[in-house]
Design a protein around this motif. Structure first.
Motif, PDB file in Angstrom:
ATOM      1  N   SER A  95     -55.445  31.661 -22.364  1.00 30.59           N
ATOM      2  CA  SER A  95     -56.746  31.630 -23.027  1.00 30.59           C
ATOM      3  C   SER A  95     -56.588  31.789 -24.536  1.00 30.59           C
ATOM      4  CB  SER A  95     -57.697  32.672 -22.453  1.00 30.59           C
ATOM      5  OG  SER A  95     -57.165  33.942 -22.607  1.00 30.59           O
ATOM      6  N   TYR A  96     -55.510  32.486 -24.943  1.00 31.84           N
ATOM      7  CA  TYR A  96     -55.228  32.606 -26.378  1.00 31.84           C
ATOM      8  C   TYR A  96     -54.911  31.230 -26.961  1.00 31.84           C
ATOM      9  CZ  TYR A  96     -52.760  33.714 -30.718  1.00 31.84           C
ATOM     10  OH  TYR A  96     -52.356  33.746 -32.028  1.00 31.84           O
ATOM     11  N   SER A  97     -54.081  30.461 -26.244  1.00 36.76           N
ATOM     12  CA  SER A  97     -53.734  29.141 -26.790  1.00 36.76           C
ATOM     13  C   SER A  97     -54.951  28.217 -26.816  1.00 36.76           C
ATOM     14  CB  SER A  97     -52.554  28.505 -26.044  1.00 36.76           C
ATOM     15  OG  SER A  97     -52.769  28.584 -24.687  1.00 36.76           O
ATOM     16  N   SER A  98     -55.857  28.364 -25.834  1.00 30.46           N
ATOM     17  CA  SER A  98     -57.085  27.555 -25.867  1.00 30.46           C
ATOM     18  C   SER A  98     -57.927  27.939 -27.076  1.00 30.46           C
ATOM     19  CB  SER A  98     -57.926  27.788 -24.625  1.00 30.46           C
ATOM     20  OG  SER A  98     -57.178  27.517 -23.493  1.00 30.46           O
ATOM     21  N   ASP A 139     -50.006  28.459 -38.893  1.00 31.81           N
ATOM     22  CA  ASP A 139     -49.028  29.538 -39.055  1.00 31.81           C
ATOM     23  C   ASP A 139     -49.441  30.839 -38.363  1.00 31.81           C
ATOM     24  OD1 ASP A 139     -47.693  27.762 -40.628  1.00 31.81           O
ATOM     25  OD2 ASP A 139     -48.568  28.489 -42.504  1.00 31.81           O
ATOM     26  N   CYS A 140     -50.666  30.853 -37.786  1.00 32.82           N
ATOM     27  CA  CYS A 140     -51.133  32.088 -37.139  1.00 32.82           C
ATOM     28  C   CYS A 140     -50.220  32.455 -35.977  1.00 32.82           C
ATOM     29  CB  CYS A 140     -52.560  31.918 -36.613  1.00 32.82           C
ATOM     30  SG  CYS A 140     -53.760  31.957 -37.926  1.00 32.82           S
ATOM     31  N   LYS A 141     -49.730  33.693 -36.029  1.00 33.77           N
ATOM     32  CA  LYS A 141     -48.797  34.122 -34.985  1.00 33.77           C
ATOM     33  C   LYS A 141     -49.492  35.000 -33.937  1.00 33.77           C
ATOM     34  CE  LYS A 141     -44.754  32.592 -36.698  1.00 33.77           C
ATOM     35  NZ  LYS A 141     -45.406  31.484 -37.414  1.00 33.77           N
ATOM     36  N   ASN A 142     -50.487  35.726 -34.398  1.00 34.66           N
ATOM     37  CA  ASN A 142     -51.172  36.638 -33.478  1.00 34.66           C
ATOM     38  C   ASN A 142     -52.659  36.735 -33.809  1.00 34.66           C
ATOM     39  OD1 ASN A 142     -51.283  38.341 -35.748  1.00 34.66           O
ATOM     40  ND2 ASN A 142     -49.235  39.120 -35.241  1.00 34.66           N
ATOM     41  N   ILE A 143     -53.328  37.575 -33.053  1.00 32.77           N
ATOM     42  CA  ILE A 143     -54.777  37.680 -33.177  1.00 32.77           C
ATOM     43  C   ILE A 143     -55.213  38.266 -34.528  1.00 32.77           C
ATOM     44  CG2 ILE A 143     -55.296  39.968 -32.157  1.00 32.77           C
ATOM     45  CD1 ILE A 143     -56.848  36.740 -30.932  1.00 32.77           C
ATOM     46  N   GLU A 144     -54.351  39.126 -35.147  1.00 34.85           N
ATOM     47  CA  GLU A 144     -54.684  39.687 -36.460  1.00 34.85           C
ATOM     48  C   GLU A 144     -54.758  38.563 -37.494  1.00 34.85           C
ATOM     49  OE1 GLU A 144     -52.403  41.097 -34.532  1.00 34.85           O
ATOM     50  OE2 GLU A 144     -52.633  43.274 -34.532  1.00 34.85           O
ATOM     51  N   THR A 164     -63.674  34.220 -23.221  1.00 30.92           N
ATOM     52  CA  THR A 164     -62.671  34.090 -22.150  1.00 30.92           C
ATOM     53  C   THR A 164     -61.449  34.941 -22.481  1.00 30.92           C
ATOM     54  OG1 THR A 164     -63.425  31.828 -21.889  1.00 30.92           O
ATOM     55  CG2 THR A 164     -61.379  32.400 -20.776  1.00 30.92           C
ATOM     56  N   TYR A 165     -60.984  34.796 -23.732  1.00 31.89           N
ATOM     57  CA  TYR A 165     -59.797  35.545 -24.150  1.00 31.89           C
ATOM     58  C   TYR A 165     -60.049  37.049 -24.029  1.00 31.89           C
ATOM     59  CZ  TYR A 165     -56.379  37.664 -27.285  1.00 31.89           C
ATOM     60  OH  TYR A 165     -55.402  38.478 -27.815  1.00 31.89           O
ATOM     61  N   ASN A 166     -61.190  37.488 -24.551  1.00 32.72           N
ATOM     62  CA  ASN A 166     -61.499  38.926 -24.511  1.00 32.72           C
ATOM     63  C   ASN A 166     -61.640  39.445 -23.081  1.00 32.72           C
ATOM     64  OD1 ASN A 166     -61.348  39.144 -27.240  1.00 32.72           O
ATOM     65  ND2 ASN A 166     -63.541  39.166 -27.619  1.00 32.72           N
ATOM     66  N   ALA A 167     -62.209  38.614 -22.189  1.00 35.57           N
ATOM     67  CA  ALA A 167     -62.350  39.023 -20.784  1.00 35.57           C
ATOM     68  C   ALA A 167     -60.971  39.223 -20.162  1.00 35.57           C
ATOM     69  CB  ALA A 167     -63.139  37.979 -20.011  1.00 35.57           C
ATOM     70  N   HIS A 168     -60.030  38.302 -20.483  1.00 40.20           N
ATOM     71  CA  HIS A 168     -58.669  38.429 -19.935  1.00 40.20           C
ATOM     72  C   HIS A 168     -57.922  39.603 -20.558  1.00 40.20           C
ATOM     73  CE1 HIS A 168     -58.874  35.079 -17.304  1.00 40.20           C
ATOM     74  NE2 HIS A 168     -59.203  34.236 -18.272  1.00 40.20           N
ATOM     75  N   VAL A 169     -58.136  39.822 -21.861  1.00 41.40           N
ATOM     76  CA  VAL A 169     -57.481  40.959 -22.524  1.00 41.40           C
ATOM     77  C   VAL A 169     -57.979  42.259 -21.888  1.00 41.40           C
ATOM     78  CG1 VAL A 169     -57.340  42.268 -24.692  1.00 41.40           C
ATOM     79  CG2 VAL A 169     -57.079  39.796 -24.724  1.00 41.40           C
ATOM     80  N   GLU A 170     -59.286  42.319 -21.660  1.00 44.22           N
ATOM     81  CA  GLU A 170     -59.872  43.530 -21.075  1.00 44.22           C
ATOM     82  C   GLU A 170     -59.283  43.796 -19.687  1.00 44.22           C
ATOM     83  OE1 GLU A 170     -64.046  43.403 -20.370  1.00 44.22           O
ATOM     84  OE2 GLU A 170     -64.183  45.585 -20.207  1.00 44.22           O
ATOM     85  N   SER A 171     -59.213  42.714 -18.887  1.00 39.72           N
ATOM     86  CA  SER A 171     -58.689  42.862 -17.526  1.00 39.72           C
ATOM     87  C   SER A 171     -57.221  43.300 -17.561  1.00 39.72           C
ATOM     88  CB  SER A 171     -58.873  41.528 -16.809  1.00 39.72           C
ATOM     89  OG  SER A 171     -58.028  41.441 -15.724  1.00 39.72           O
ATOM     90  N   ARG A 181     -47.305  45.520 -23.259  1.00 35.83           N
ATOM     91  CA  ARG A 181     -48.075  46.311 -24.234  1.00 35.83           C
ATOM     92  C   ARG A 181     -49.513  45.818 -24.271  1.00 35.83           C
ATOM     93  NH1 ARG A 181     -48.803  43.208 -28.632  1.00 35.83           N
ATOM     94  NH2 ARG A 181     -47.500  41.351 -28.740  1.00 35.83           N
ATOM     95  N   LYS A 182     -50.370  46.665 -24.848  1.00 38.69           N
ATOM     96  CA  LYS A 182     -51.790  46.297 -24.929  1.00 38.69           C
ATOM     97  C   LYS A 182     -52.013  45.220 -25.984  1.00 38.69           C
ATOM     98  CE  LYS A 182     -54.292  50.312 -23.299  1.00 38.69           C
ATOM     99  NZ  LYS A 182     -55.286  51.322 -23.623  1.00 38.69           N
ATOM    100  N   TYR A 183     -52.975  44.365 -25.767  1.00 38.20           N
ATOM    101  CA  TYR A 183     -53.303  43.321 -26.745  1.00 38.20           C
ATOM    102  C   TYR A 183     -54.646  43.619 -27.394  1.00 38.20           C
ATOM    103  CZ  TYR A 183     -49.394  40.279 -25.698  1.00 38.20           C
ATOM    104  OH  TYR A 183     -48.137  39.761 -25.599  1.00 38.20           O
ATOM    105  N   LYS A 184     -54.815  43.102 -28.603  1.00 38.47           N
ATOM    106  CA  LYS A 184     -56.069  43.345 -29.330  1.00 38.47           C
ATOM    107  C   LYS A 184     -57.110  42.296 -28.966  1.00 38.47           C
ATOM    108  CE  LYS A 184     -54.858  45.874 -33.453  1.00 38.47           C
ATOM    109  NZ  LYS A 184     -54.747  45.865 -34.897  1.00 38.47           N
ATOM    110  N   PHE A 185     -58.360  42.699 -29.049  1.00 38.46           N
ATOM    111  CA  PHE A 185     -59.452  41.748 -28.810  1.00 38.46           C
ATOM    112  C   PHE A 185     -59.629  40.859 -30.037  1.00 38.46           C
ATOM    113  CE2 PHE A 185     -60.586  45.283 -26.003  1.00 38.46           C
ATOM    114  CZ  PHE A 185     -60.866  44.596 -24.842  1.00 38.46           C
ATOM    115  N   PHE A 186     -60.219  39.709 -29.804  1.00 37.87           N
ATOM    116  CA  PHE A 186     -60.553  38.849 -30.937  1.00 37.87           C
ATOM    117  C   PHE A 186     -61.933  39.280 -31.399  1.00 37.87           C
ATOM    118  CE2 PHE A 186     -61.845  34.324 -32.356  1.00 37.87           C
ATOM    119  CZ  PHE A 186     -61.568  34.632 -33.669  1.00 37.87           C
TER     120      PHE A 186
END
Lengths: 188, 344
Positions: free
Chosen positions: A32-35, A77-82, A134-141, A161-166
């Motif tokens: 979902s992150y890549s989407s 160039d974005c590598k992560n959610i930050e 979608t991404y946040n729902a999966h991160v939460e789960s 490890r835990k992931y950050k929400f968008f």
């Protein structure tokens, strides 16, 4: 002896099942992150069109224009959610500017080209919003699953490890929308 | 709605007079025809009575009874015939109301037509390999440049029910035989509404009522319902209590079912209380099937024979209010906005 062996086998099976569940949740989240990434790139692809549509109404300085156009390449160039969150904030600054411009020039707002662009942008923004949900729902789960005891021990051992929400930027929350009247905007 | 109805009733007054003048012409013809028939029957009855010597003192009461029965039969026949005529005229009232609400003069109401099998197949919701369908009262109209279809629809199947019947042979000994009865089981009975969606999608999205399995009497749900995709859990709890959402593309499902739209779909309950099946079809089509609501019930809401009765306005208002609900769904869901795609 046999009981101990049976307990160990059961435990191994349990760990395998838990590990696979964690991995499957993580993969869903990454998918979902890549989407979300694809949707955001779609949004940044529209920047040259927006600049083109407003060029008769606003003269950008060469440097500013370069910065605006570079948002697209920065998106790659974005590598992560930050990184995505930072870029999002810059994009929202640019869009607030365009919003103001369309308010000041009614003929720009009424032009066929600008109106079409507005619809495309609204559609893309809605898709981004859906991808974010979608991404946040999966991160939460995923985050909830790896935080539960004793699953958190297994997660720690295997490096989950835990992931950050968008998060939606403050500008995004405040601005009614990109260009013009997009009242279907929602918060996460 | 009240304001809109008052506007309609004012505009419709002249047309209503036309409808009643048409009805009164038919009424006069029917009454004349049936009265002649009644006189002929009574004369024939009296002649027969005379031949059978029934016109004497003791039997005279039977003759009066016979004449009364003939008169009652004729009055009932006139009433049934006039109701049928009014039922036919009701078609024009429904059509006129649709035209008024949608502001589309080309709106059509065809009582004998049903939703095409292609439309139902296209919905990919009901499995027509195991199910049968029927319907009528098809309406087509253009509302805010959006083509909408409504029609009554019934989806059902026949279930074989085995039972034993007892027979007796020539000697009076009982024996049993197994008999298979075909019992009709209805999966859906209500109204089909289809409109153009204001967003473009690539996959179907299905919203199935949470208590759907209650209607499946026998057999697997998949035998009757052909939705596909993974179940998606959405954020709105009230919405999730009412519907199960299935789609092959989760992001797309969330794109269509925005938080605002879920709230709007919840609000449809204020218009229609019954169960709802909703399908967002590939392309830009939106279908909602409303359980229990039927256009046929509106057709059966007949105007009184007397144009001066207070029931005239009351009944037209009832029809208007219910037809208006179709368009309210469209308005509540805000399908008419062109925020995302060009209308054409």
């Amino acid at each position: 002896m046999y009981i101990a062996l049976a307990v160990i086998i059961v435990l191994i099976f349990l760990v395998i099942i838990i590990y696979n569940t964690m991995l499957s949740k993580k993969n869903k989240m990454l998918k979902s992150y890549s989407s979300l990434d694809v949707m955001l790139k779609k949004r940044y692809d529209l920047i040259p069109n927006i600049v083109e549509a407003v060029k008769g109404y606003k003269e950008y300085e060469a440097n500013t224009l370069k910065q605006i156009i570079s948002l697209r390449s920065k998106a790659d160039d974005c590598k992560n959610i930050e990184d995505i969150n930072n870029l999002n904030s810059k994009y929202m600054d640019f869009m607030s500017d365009i919003d103001l411009l369309s308010e000041n020039y009614p003929d720009l707002k009424a032009s066929e080209n600008f109106m079409h662009l507005q619809r495309v942008l609204n559609e893309v923004e809605e898709q981004i919003s859906a991808a974010r949900r979608t991404y946040n729902a999966h991160v939460e789960s995923y985050n909830t699953y790896i935080s539960l005891f004793p699953l958190n021990i297994i997660a720690f051992l295997f490096g989950f490890r835990k992931y950050k929400f968008f998060e939606m930027s403050q500008e995004e929350k405040d601005t009614k929308v990109s260009v013009g009247n997009f009242d279907d905007k929602e918060e996460n | 709605m009240e304001e809109k109805f008052s506007e309609f009733y004012e505009y419709y007054n002249d047309k209503l007079k036309d409808i009643y003048s048409k009805f009164n012409k038919i009424k006069k013809k029917v009454e004349a025809k049936y009265l002649i028939a009644m006189i002929i029957f009574i004369v024939l009855f009296l002649m027969a009575s005379y031949q059978l010597d029934l016109l004497i003192d003791n039997s005279f009461i039977f003759v009066i009874l016979g004449v009364t029965v003939i008169a009652i039969c004729v009055i009932v026949a006139i009433y049934i015939r006039l109701r049928k005529e009014m039922y036919n005229l009701n078609k024009y009232i429904i059509e006129d109301i649709i035209k008024f609400i949608s502001q589309d003069e080309s709106s059509i109401f065809e009582p004998n037509k049903r939703i095409s099998i292609e439309n139902i197949k296209d919905m990919e919701l009901f499995n027509l390999e195991n199910l049968q369908y029927n319907g009528k009262n098809a309406i087509g109209t253009d509302y805010n440049s959006n083509y909408m279809n409504f029609a009554d629809m019934e989806i059902y199947y026949y279930k074989d029910v085995l039972r034993e019947e007892t027979y007796y042979d020539s000697k009076g000994n009982p024996y049993t035989k197994k008999v298979i009865d075909k019992v009709k089981k209805t999966i859906f009975s209500g109204c089909y509404i289809s409109a153009t969606l204001n967003k473009r999608i690539a996959e179907h999205i299905y919203l199935i009522p949470n208590n759907f399995s209650d209607v499946i009497i026998n057999g697997a749900i998949k035998d009757y319902i052909t939705y596909s995709g993974e179940e998606i859990e959405l954020e709105n709890l009230e919405f999730s209590k009412k519907y199960k959402v299935y789609s092959d593309d989760e992001i797309q499902a969330r794109y269509i079912l925005s938080l605002a739209l879920m709230e709007k779909i919840n609000n449809i309950d204020e218009i229609f209380e019954g169960k709802k099946y909703i399908v967002f079809k590939e392309g830009r089509r939106f279908v909602i099937c409303l359980e229990g609501f039927k256009i046929e019930n509106l057709r059966k809401t007949l105007l009184p024979f007397n144009s001066k009765s207070s029931k005239v306005k009351e009944n037209i208002k009832y029809i208007f209010r219910n037809l208006y609900k179709f368009f309210e769904i469209y308005d509540v869901l805000d399908l008419g906005n062109d925020l995302y795609v060009d209308k054409n």
